[in-house]
Design an enzyme around this catalytic site. Structure first.
Site, PDB file in Angstrom:
ATOM      1  N   GLU A 192       9.904  15.467  15.468  1.00 30.05           N
ATOM      2  CA  GLU A 192      10.264  15.373  14.064  1.00 30.05           C
ATOM      3  C   GLU A 192       9.844  16.331  13.254  1.00 30.05           C
ATOM      4  O   GLU A 192       8.655  16.406  13.227  1.00 30.05           O
ATOM      5  CB  GLU A 192      10.234  14.037  13.565  1.00 30.05           C
ATOM      6  CG  GLU A 192      10.518  14.096  12.082  1.00 30.05           C
ATOM      7  CD  GLU A 192      10.358  12.633  11.524  1.00 30.05           C
ATOM      8  OE1 GLU A 192       9.294  11.779  11.654  1.00 30.05           O
ATOM      9  OE2 GLU A 192      11.134  11.919  10.833  1.00 30.05           O
ATOM     10  N   GLY A 229       7.250   4.693   8.009  1.00 31.51           N
ATOM     11  CA  GLY A 229       6.248   5.841   8.315  1.00 31.51           C
ATOM     12  C   GLY A 229       6.602   6.424   9.704  1.00 31.51           C
ATOM     13  O   GLY A 229       7.736   6.319   9.993  1.00 31.51           O
ATOM     14  N   SER A 230       5.507   7.196  10.419  1.00 24.70           N
ATOM     15  CA  SER A 230       5.729   7.747  11.650  1.00 24.70           C
ATOM     16  C   SER A 230       5.610   7.088  12.681  1.00 24.70           C
ATOM     17  O   SER A 230       4.889   5.912  12.656  1.00 24.70           O
ATOM     18  CB  SER A 230       4.852   9.112  11.215  1.00 24.70           C
ATOM     19  OG  SER A 230       3.646   8.489  11.805  1.00 24.70           O
ATOM     20  N   CYS A 259      13.691  10.978   6.248  1.00 27.32           N
ATOM     21  CA  CYS A 259      13.859  10.274   7.625  1.00 27.32           C
ATOM     22  C   CYS A 259      15.223  10.513   8.276  1.00 27.32           C
ATOM     23  O   CYS A 259      15.152  10.709   9.412  1.00 27.32           O
ATOM     24  CB  CYS A 259      13.559   8.862   7.475  1.00 27.32           C
ATOM     25  SG  CYS A 259      14.714   7.600   6.490  1.00 27.32           S
ATOM     26  N   LYS A 308       0.983  -1.366   0.096  1.00 26.24           N
ATOM     27  CA  LYS A 308      -0.017   0.016  -0.258  1.00 26.24           C
ATOM     28  C   LYS A 308       0.989   1.276  -0.008  1.00 26.24           C
ATOM     29  O   LYS A 308       1.505   1.460   1.044  1.00 26.24           O
ATOM     30  CB  LYS A 308      -0.915  -0.004   1.202  1.00 26.24           C
ATOM     31  CG  LYS A 308      -1.862   0.900   1.080  1.00 26.24           C
ATOM     32  CD  LYS A 308      -2.583   1.543   2.421  1.00 26.24           C
ATOM     33  CE  LYS A 308      -1.835   2.791   3.042  1.00 26.24           C
ATOM     34  NZ  LYS A 308      -1.715   3.933   2.349  1.00 26.24           N
ATOM     35  N   GLU A 351      10.196   1.224  10.228  1.00 24.51           N
ATOM     36  CA  GLU A 351      11.115   2.046   9.729  1.00 24.51           C
ATOM     37  C   GLU A 351      10.478   3.410   9.942  1.00 24.51           C
ATOM     38  O   GLU A 351       9.846   4.062   9.088  1.00 24.51           O
ATOM     39  CB  GLU A 351      11.658   2.038   8.359  1.00 24.51           C
ATOM     40  CG  GLU A 351      12.480   0.757   7.790  1.00 24.51           C
ATOM     41  CD  GLU A 351      13.860   0.437   8.330  1.00 24.51           C
ATOM     42  OE1 GLU A 351      14.484   1.666   8.534  1.00 24.51           O
ATOM     43  OE2 GLU A 351      14.193  -0.838   8.462  1.00 24.51           O
TER      44      GLU A 351
HETATM   45  P1  NAD Z   1       2.541   8.055   8.070  1.00 25.67           P
HETATM   46  O1  NAD Z   1       2.905   7.481   9.210  1.00 25.67           O
HETATM   47  O2  NAD Z   1       1.535   9.255   8.367  1.00 25.67           O
HETATM   48  O3  NAD Z   1       1.972   7.216   7.007  1.00 25.67           O
HETATM   49  C1  NAD Z   1       2.650   6.198   6.442  1.00 25.67           C
HETATM   50  C2  NAD Z   1       1.831   4.958   5.845  1.00 25.67           C
HETATM   51  O4  NAD Z   1       1.146   4.572   6.722  1.00 25.67           O
HETATM   52  C3  NAD Z   1       0.969   5.736   4.698  1.00 25.67           C
HETATM   53  O5  NAD Z   1       0.784   4.700   3.555  1.00 25.67           O
HETATM   54  C4  NAD Z   1      -0.291   5.777   5.264  1.00 25.67           C
HETATM   55  O6  NAD Z   1      -1.522   5.901   4.768  1.00 25.67           O
HETATM   56  C5  NAD Z   1      -0.235   4.643   6.395  1.00 25.67           C
HETATM   57  N1  NAD Z   1      -1.188   4.701   7.703  1.00 25.67           N
HETATM   58  C6  NAD Z   1      -1.626   5.770   8.181  1.00 25.67           C
HETATM   59  N2  NAD Z   1      -2.223   5.385   9.245  1.00 25.67           N
HETATM   60  C7  NAD Z   1      -2.390   3.925   9.034  1.00 25.67           C
HETATM   61  C8  NAD Z   1      -2.680   3.017  10.222  1.00 25.67           C
HETATM   62  N3  NAD Z   1      -3.550   3.183  11.179  1.00 25.67           N
HETATM   63  N4  NAD Z   1      -2.621   1.771   9.806  1.00 25.67           N
HETATM   64  C9  NAD Z   1      -1.667   1.494   8.730  1.00 25.67           C
HETATM   65  N5  NAD Z   1      -1.269   2.272   7.909  1.00 25.67           N
HETATM   66  C10 NAD Z   1      -1.457   3.504   8.347  1.00 25.67           C
HETATM   67  O7  NAD Z   1       3.768   8.810   7.633  1.00 25.67           O
HETATM   68  P2  NAD Z   1       4.014   9.709   6.228  1.00 25.67           P
HETATM   69  O8  NAD Z   1       3.639  11.117   6.738  1.00 25.67           O
HETATM   70  O9  NAD Z   1       3.597   9.156   5.215  1.00 25.67           O
HETATM   71  O10 NAD Z   1       5.715   9.747   6.277  1.00 25.67           O
HETATM   72  C11 NAD Z   1       6.687  10.255   7.110  1.00 25.67           C
HETATM   73  C12 NAD Z   1       7.201   9.645   8.089  1.00 25.67           C
HETATM   74  O11 NAD Z   1       7.916   8.373   7.513  1.00 25.67           O
HETATM   75  C13 NAD Z   1       8.269  10.409   8.750  1.00 25.67           C
HETATM   76  O12 NAD Z   1       8.035   9.992  10.199  1.00 25.67           O
HETATM   77  C14 NAD Z   1       9.617   9.722   8.540  1.00 25.67           C
HETATM   78  O13 NAD Z   1      10.669   9.805   9.439  1.00 25.67           O
HETATM   79  C15 NAD Z   1       9.089   8.077   8.136  1.00 25.67           C
HETATM   80  N6  NAD Z   1      10.194   7.587   7.200  1.00 25.67           N
HETATM   81  C16 NAD Z   1      11.133   6.840   7.748  1.00 25.67           C
HETATM   82  C17 NAD Z   1      11.831   6.122   6.945  1.00 25.67           C
HETATM   83  C18 NAD Z   1      12.892   5.091   7.322  1.00 25.67           C
HETATM   84  O14 NAD Z   1      13.566   4.337   6.711  1.00 25.67           O
HETATM   85  N7  NAD Z   1      13.236   5.103   8.690  1.00 25.67           N
HETATM   86  C19 NAD Z   1      11.861   6.286   5.619  1.00 25.67           C
HETATM   87  C20 NAD Z   1      10.894   7.262   4.859  1.00 25.67           C
HETATM   88  C21 NAD Z   1      10.092   8.041   5.893  1.00 25.67           C
END
Ligand code: NAD
Length: 492
Positions: free
Chosen positions: A396, A243-244, A299, A191, A265
């Site tokens: 962050e 993600g976050s 990130c 996804k 991650e």
């Molecule tokens: P986010 O957590 O808002 O969303 C990430 C993904 O999770 C999206 O596809 C979203 O639709 C999905 N999502 C949201 N709520 C969910 C739920 N309840 N259950 C399952 N999936 C859900 O993050 P974002 O704003 O898209 O991305 C930014 C974040 O990603 C930052 O915190 C960044 O540091 C992190 N990030 C980490 C790395 C790494 O390798 N450590 C790499 C890139 C980004």
């Protein structure tokens, strides 16, 4: 000069983009279609389907059937390697279209997507093509008294994997997950982020063209609720999430139903430590690149600049000068040096953190405000007079905002670097190698660079300590997390 969009991409965007489920391209169920927007001008660029519970279920069932089907489970490692290699070739052959979609959807500079992200995605498939034939087991000699055994330990694919990725590196993040999972023999439901689904959907077509059996790779689109349906699904064996940290907490609760395996991650608040004995010009440009690349939406962004006091002003002035000189503009303008933030909402979040810092006494040497005009641009910002209690230093930001603090000795530098719930990355800038290695030994983070920042490589494990994640991507470790170990003892 502003680049014209290729006709092939305009045609692609002319119709709503369906999802890949069980080898078929399927439209939205009752949840309908959603528009995706170009963050450089706020205009709608295309539509994608919102997968509800039923579509997610179909995708998981397709992945389960494919996992158990002879076509996939009995394929040899060498055949898997060929398929992955073919995907890499197809990504390269379609690099321009993929890069255009990535820039349109996420606002990245086109040159960076074409020359950086797309080749990196291809490289991930090539790298893991090489691992397919190297998933060895081992034997061991048990010490059970008076009994003799033939004992071996082998690795098997973990099963059906749900991959959830963010918007800041859609294609690379997807490639870093799909390539090792497929190399290990898993089947996948991916996804992408609701903010950047387009390039991933085009990549889905490449799996078909490469010859993957139907159902091995499925792509469902939608927002957090689509992701939650995938995480909760009892037929998913593992979730790999980028993600976050806030979303990760919810995800862990949702994954608890069948106690599926989870790797994470997550976010970071990475320190850039500059010592007085560093090559200061190199450190200044490195520190600026660490926070302003992709408008800080990285990130491992170097969002906390920690500088030895004797060179503090010199370094901070240098980074501010670069911040003030950067040309902001759309990713398709070859003169742009920094693109927009992903959305109006995200820009408001970034600005709220900056203003809270300024209210608490921080001073903006550059930036500190949104740009006027179309698009979600934010001025590159350098904040001084900050302290560890401020949320602008602790949270962050995921934007082009760096906070700068001085330290007097290495111990104070280490204490400041480690005073964060995150532990993703960091960099140390010094000509003294002994000092550099003392620092790397003391900083609690998964990725450290010396005299550079933010350079990934497929052979180097990527991931975080503390609240920055569980597990690692890339390298053998990135593939091991898609396997189960099976131990077999035969009494002789
Ligand atoms: P986010 O957590 O808002 O969303 C990430 C993904 O999770 C999206 O596809 C979203 O639709 C999905 N999502 C949201 N709520 C969910 C739920 N309840 N259950 C399952 N999936 C859900 O993050 P974002 O704003 O898209 O991305 C930014 C974040 O990603 C930052 O915190 C960044 O540091 C992190 N990030 C980490 C790395 C790494 O390798 N450590 C790499 C890139 C980004």
């Amino acid at each position: 000069m502003i680049m014209e969009l290729p006709d092939s991409v305009l045609r692609y965007l002319g119709t709503p983009r369906p999802m890949l489920i069980g080898g078929e391209w399927v439209g939205a169920e009752s949840n309908g279609w959603e528009a995706t927007v170009n963050p450089a001008d706020g205009k709608v660029i295309g539509e994608y389907a919102i997968a509800g519970k039923a579509s997610v279920d179909q995708a998981v069932v397709a992945a389960r059937q494919a996992f158990e089907n002879r076509d996939w489970s009995k394929i040899t490692p060498a055949q898997r390697a060929k398929l992955l290699w073919r995907v890499a070739e197809l990504i390269e052959a379609n690099a321009k279209e993929l890069a255009v979609l990535e820039t349109l959807d996420g606002g990245k500079l086109f040159a960076d997507t074409l020359n950086g992200e797309i080749p990196a995605a291809a490289e991930s498939f090539r790298y893991y093509a090489g691992w397919c034939t190297k998933m060895d087991g081992r034997t061991t000699q048990p010490s059970v008294s008076e009994k003799e055994f033939h004992t071996y330990i082998q690795r098997e694919p973990i099963g059906v994997v749900g991959h959830i990725v963010p918007w800041n590196g859609p294609l690379v993040m997807a490639a870093w997950k799909l390539a090792p999972a497929l190399a290990a023999g898993c089947t996948c439901v991916l996804k992408p982020s609701e903010q950047t689904p387009l390039s991933t959907l085009l990549m889905g077509e490449l799996f078909e063209r490469a010859g993957f059996p139907p159902g091995v790779v499925n792509i469902v689109t939608g927002d957090g609720s689509t992701g939650a349906n995938l995480v909760e699904h009892p037929e998913v064996d593992k979730i790999s999430f980028t993600g976050s940290s806030a979303t990760a907490r919810k995800l862990l609760l949702a994954a608890s139903g069948n106690l599926k395996k989870v790797s994470l991650e997550l976010g970071g608040k990475s320190p850039v430590l500059v010592f007085a004995d560093a090559d200061i010009d190199r450190a200044i440009s490195g520190a600026a690149e660490a926070i302003f690349a992709n408008a800080g939406q990285v990130c491992v962004a170097g969002s906390r600049l920690l500088v030895e006091r004797s060179v503090f002003e010199q370094v901070v002035d240098g980074v501010s000068r670069i911040a003030n000189s950067l040309k902001l503009g759309p990713g398709f303008d070859s003169e742009s040096q920094m693109g927009p933030l992903i959305s109006e909402r995200h820009r408001n979040y970034v600005h709220a953190l900056v203003t809270s810092g300024v209210r608490e006494g921080a001073e903006a040497l550059s930036g500190g405000e949104q740009c006027s005009g179309v698009g979600y641009f934010y001025k590159p910002t350098v904040l001084v007079n900050v302290n560890q209690e401020m949320s602008v230093v602790r949270e962050e930001i995921f934007g082009p905002v760096v906070t700068a603090m001085a330290f007097d000795d290495p111990e104070e530098g280490i204490a400041l670097a480690n005073d964060t719930p995150y532990g993703l990355a960091g960099s140390i800038w010094t000509r003294d190698l002994i000092k550099a290695h003392r620092m790397t030994a003391s900083i609690r983070a998964g990725l450290l660079w010396v005299n550079c920042h933010g350079i990934p490589d497929m052979s180097v494990p990527y991931g975080g300590y503390k609240q920055s994640g569980w597990g690692r991507e890339n390298g053998w470790d990135g593939m091991a997390q898609y396997t189960e170990l099976k131990s077999v003892m035969t009494l002789l």
